[in-house]
Scaffold this motif. Structure first.
Motif, PDB file in Angstrom:
ATOM      1  N   ASN A 145      53.851 -29.533 -45.487  1.00 18.61           N
ATOM      2  CA  ASN A 145      53.096 -28.302 -45.730  1.00 18.61           C
ATOM      3  C   ASN A 145      53.845 -27.296 -46.596  1.00 18.61           C
ATOM      4  N   ARG A 146      54.603 -27.800 -47.549  1.00 22.08           N
ATOM      5  CA  ARG A 146      55.398 -26.924 -48.416  1.00 22.08           C
ATOM      6  C   ARG A 146      54.529 -25.925 -49.192  1.00 22.08           C
ATOM      7  N   GLN A 147      53.337 -26.337 -49.603  1.00 25.98           N
ATOM      8  CA  GLN A 147      52.468 -25.478 -50.410  1.00 25.98           C
ATOM      9  C   GLN A 147      51.578 -24.564 -49.564  1.00 25.98           C
ATOM     10  N   HIS A 148      51.679 -24.639 -48.257  1.00 30.02           N
ATOM     11  CA  HIS A 148      50.649 -24.043 -47.421  1.00 30.02           C
ATOM     12  C   HIS A 148      50.918 -22.579 -47.042  1.00 30.02           C
ATOM     13  N   ALA A 149      49.984 -22.021 -46.277  1.00 36.12           N
ATOM     14  CA  ALA A 149      49.940 -20.585 -46.018  1.00 36.12           C
ATOM     15  C   ALA A 149      50.949 -20.145 -44.969  1.00 36.12           C
ATOM     16  N   ILE A 150      51.382 -18.902 -45.112  1.00 37.18           N
ATOM     17  CA  ILE A 150      52.275 -18.269 -44.141  1.00 37.18           C
ATOM     18  C   ILE A 150      51.649 -17.015 -43.536  1.00 37.18           C
ATOM     19  N   LEU A 151      50.478 -16.624 -44.017  1.00 40.51           N
ATOM     20  CA  LEU A 151      49.809 -15.418 -43.544  1.00 40.51           C
ATOM     21  C   LEU A 151      48.333 -15.714 -43.285  1.00 40.51           C
ATOM     22  N   GLY A 152      47.777 -15.096 -42.249  1.00 40.02           N
ATOM     23  CA  GLY A 152      46.350 -15.206 -41.975  1.00 40.02           C
ATOM     24  C   GLY A 152      45.898 -16.588 -41.561  1.00 40.02           C
ATOM     25  N   THR A 153      46.799 -17.426 -41.091  1.00 40.02           N
ATOM     26  CA  THR A 153      46.437 -18.789 -40.726  1.00 40.02           C
ATOM     27  C   THR A 153      45.792 -18.835 -39.337  1.00 40.02           C
ATOM     28  N   SER A 154      45.235 -19.988 -39.008  1.00 40.65           N
ATOM     29  CA  SER A 154      44.740 -20.233 -37.655  1.00 40.65           C
ATOM     30  C   SER A 154      45.137 -21.647 -37.262  1.00 40.65           C
ATOM     31  N   GLU A 155      44.880 -22.001 -36.034  1.00 37.96           N
ATOM     32  CA  GLU A 155      45.190 -23.352 -35.582  1.00 37.96           C
ATOM     33  C   GLU A 155      44.300 -24.395 -36.249  1.00 37.96           C
ATOM     34  N   HIS A 156      43.294 -23.918 -36.981  1.00 36.62           N
ATOM     35  CA  HIS A 156      42.334 -24.834 -37.601  1.00 36.62           C
ATOM     36  C   HIS A 156      42.616 -25.096 -39.075  1.00 36.62           C
ATOM     37  N   CYS A 157      43.419 -24.247 -39.739  1.00 34.15           N
ATOM     38  CA  CYS A 157      43.619 -24.424 -41.184  1.00 34.15           C
ATOM     39  C   CYS A 157      44.765 -23.549 -41.678  1.00 34.15           C
ATOM     40  N   LEU A 263      49.119 -10.630 -52.861  1.00 30.48           N
ATOM     41  CA  LEU A 263      49.898 -11.862 -52.937  1.00 30.48           C
ATOM     42  C   LEU A 263      48.970 -13.056 -53.078  1.00 30.48           C
ATOM     43  N   GLY A 264      49.435 -14.071 -53.808  1.00 32.87           N
ATOM     44  CA  GLY A 264      48.738 -15.343 -53.904  1.00 32.87           C
ATOM     45  C   GLY A 264      49.643 -16.467 -53.437  1.00 32.87           C
ATOM     46  N   GLY A 265      49.062 -17.601 -53.118  1.00 34.48           N
ATOM     47  CA  GLY A 265      49.830 -18.761 -52.686  1.00 34.48           C
ATOM     48  C   GLY A 265      50.337 -18.686 -51.263  1.00 34.48           C
ATOM     49  N   VAL A 266      49.907 -17.666 -50.517  1.00 30.90           N
ATOM     50  CA  VAL A 266      50.449 -17.471 -49.166  1.00 30.90           C
ATOM     51  C   VAL A 266      49.372 -17.423 -48.086  1.00 30.90           C
ATOM     52  N   ALA A 267      48.101 -17.442 -48.473  1.00 31.51           N
ATOM     53  CA  ALA A 267      47.028 -17.283 -47.484  1.00 31.51           C
ATOM     54  C   ALA A 267      45.759 -17.949 -47.987  1.00 31.51           C
ATOM     55  N   ASP A 306      58.033 -26.935 -43.527  1.00 36.39           N
ATOM     56  CA  ASP A 306      58.377 -27.142 -44.929  1.00 36.39           C
ATOM     57  C   ASP A 306      58.189 -25.882 -45.771  1.00 36.39           C
ATOM     58  N   ASN A 307      57.342 -24.965 -45.335  1.00 36.77           N
ATOM     59  CA  ASN A 307      57.088 -23.762 -46.145  1.00 36.77           C
ATOM     60  C   ASN A 307      57.759 -22.511 -45.591  1.00 36.77           C
ATOM     61  N   ASP A 308      58.733 -22.665 -44.705  1.00 32.15           N
ATOM     62  CA  ASP A 308      59.423 -21.493 -44.160  1.00 32.15           C
ATOM     63  C   ASP A 308      60.046 -20.638 -45.269  1.00 32.15           C
ATOM     64  N   PHE A 309      60.493 -21.296 -46.328  1.00 33.67           N
ATOM     65  CA  PHE A 309      61.161 -20.587 -47.423  1.00 33.67           C
ATOM     66  C   PHE A 309      60.246 -19.580 -48.098  1.00 33.67           C
ATOM     67  N   LYS A 310      58.934 -19.749 -47.972  1.00 34.06           N
ATOM     68  CA  LYS A 310      57.997 -18.861 -48.656  1.00 34.06           C
ATOM     69  C   LYS A 310      58.110 -17.411 -48.188  1.00 34.06           C
ATOM     70  N   ILE A 311      58.521 -17.201 -46.957  1.00 27.73           N
ATOM     71  CA  ILE A 311      58.593 -15.829 -46.441  1.00 27.73           C
ATOM     72  C   ILE A 311      59.628 -15.031 -47.223  1.00 27.73           C
ATOM     73  N   LEU A 313      60.908 -15.929 -50.116  1.00 28.49           N
ATOM     74  CA  LEU A 313      60.509 -15.964 -51.519  1.00 28.49           C
ATOM     75  C   LEU A 313      59.488 -14.872 -51.812  1.00 28.49           C
ATOM     76  N   ALA A 314      58.516 -14.695 -50.925  1.00 31.90           N
ATOM     77  CA  ALA A 314      57.510 -13.652 -51.103  1.00 31.90           C
ATOM     78  C   ALA A 314      58.139 -12.266 -51.047  1.00 31.90           C
ATOM     79  N   ARG A 315      59.098 -12.086 -50.164  1.00 32.27           N
ATOM     80  CA  ARG A 315      59.770 -10.793 -50.051  1.00 32.27           C
ATOM     81  C   ARG A 315      60.487 -10.439 -51.354  1.00 32.27           C
ATOM     82  N   ARG A 316      61.281 -11.365 -51.842  1.00 34.96           N
ATOM     83  CA  ARG A 316      62.051 -11.090 -53.060  1.00 34.96           C
ATOM     84  C   ARG A 316      61.142 -10.943 -54.278  1.00 34.96           C
ATOM     85  N   ALA A 317      60.120 -11.769 -54.357  1.00 36.62           N
ATOM     86  CA  ALA A 317      59.214 -11.697 -55.494  1.00 36.62           C
ATOM     87  C   ALA A 317      58.472 -10.364 -55.523  1.00 36.62           C
TER      88      ALA A 317
END
Length: 331
Positions: A145-157, A263-267, A306-311, A313-317
């Motif tokens: 799930n490297r490309q996946h969301a870190i915000l606004g997620t649910s157990e369904h998606c 932000l894009g790529g995060v939700a 796999d996408n923990d790094f996005k948090i 990355l989003a902060r610095r960006a």
């Protein structure tokens, strides 16, 4: 690909009447819909070609903003002189998306209606996808799930919305104009796309019988204090790992009068938090103000392995994008 019929709409009224029929889908550039049909993800019984409708103009609005017709090609919107001068944030976001060939085909309306990106959704070899088959589960949660969301997620998606344009439109507080035989309604861009919740199969608030007819950009003085920053695995033709759109309206003393931050790529949708934008208002957008805004913007962010790094990355960006918007002409 399943069998389907094709009909070209000669007018908006005809298109709306056809859209009221069951099992139909509108097609203009088709750069996303045809992929979905070839993969067996979308199965319309009839395609309504709306590419020849008279909605390919960019026009002035009474409030000093611009109206982008839903049929405007992405390349034409990016290159339009009024967009480049008054909304360079939007122009840069459009140019960051896809290839020139795709931008020459893709339309403003179609761009907003792209399905969220997830390889488990696009590959029907994976059995568990709540977007394809509600209630079946989500393979991405415990998969790659490297490309996946870190915000606004649910157990369904945990899928992400792919559009660069939509992120810029969210920061610019754009509005989406929708039409059906029942009439016209207007939604803020921030309310048009949905979070997954319990219904991840629904990406947006558009009804089956509706068409996007235009996108309205309100008047903005953020042209020279805006930035679109896209971070991706390769320099071109790649979806964002994280993208940031910043639009700052700044007074003569360098203080922010109004801020747009998305932000894009995060939700599952372009991610905006009004409290984060308000944290910049009335202040010089220095490192401390930006850090406060970023903390509010990313509150509740959670990785899935796999996408923990996005948090981070989003902060610095976001810090970088705010600094660029604050101290230099549009990026």
């Amino acid at each position: 690909m399943d069998n389907f019929t094709y009909q070209r709409a000669g007018s908006l009224d005809e298109a709306l009447a056809l859209m009221a029929e069951p099992g139909v889908a509108a097609i203009a550039g088709g750069s996303n819909l045809l992929d979905l049909m070839k993969g067996g993800i979308a199965r319309p019984c009839k395609l309504i070609d709306v590419s020849r409708l008279p909605w390919s103009a960019i026009e002035e609005l009474p409030d000093g903003g611009l109206r982008l017709g839903a049929g405007v090609r992405n390349s034409d919107a990016a290159d339009h002189p009024e967009v480049r001068v008054r909304y360079p944030l939007l122009s840069r976001a459009l140019l960051a998306g896809a290839t020139q060939q795709l931008r020459n085909m893709a339309t403003v309306g179609g761009n907003l209606l792209q399905r969220t990106r997830c390889h488990y959704f696009y590959d029907d070899g994976f059995r568990h996808c709540n977007k394809r088959e509600p209630g079946s589960g989500c393979d991405a949660l415990n998969g790659f799930n490297r490309q996946h969301a870190i915000l606004g997620t649910s157990e369904h998606c945990i899928a992400t919305h792919p559009s660069d344009m939509a992120v810029a439109l969210a920061a610019l507080r754009a509005r989406v104009v929708l039409r059906s035989q029942r009439g016209e309604r207007v939604l803020p861009l921030s309310e048009f796309h949905r979070l997954p919740g319990d219904t991840p199969e629904r990406d947006s608030e558009i009804a089956p019988d509706e068409l996007i007819t235009a996108v309205d950009l309100p008047h903005s003085t953020a042209g020279t204090h805006s930035c679109y920053l896209k971070l991706r695995d390769r320099a071109s033709y790649a979806f964002a790992l994280v993208s940031v759109a910043v639009a700052l309206e700044v007074d003569d003393d360098g203080r922010v009068e109004r801020a747009g931050l998305a932000l894009g790529g995060v939700a599952h949708k372009p991610w905006r938090v009004e409290a984060a934008e308000q944290a910049l208002v009335g202040r010089v957008p220095d490192r401390d103000a930006a850090a406060e805004a970023v903390n509010l913007l990313l509150a509740g962010a959670r990785g899935h392995g796999d996408n923990d790094f996005k948090i981070e990355l989003a902060r610095r960006a976001t810090l970088r994008a705010i600094a660029r918007a604050a101290h230099s002409p549009a990026h």
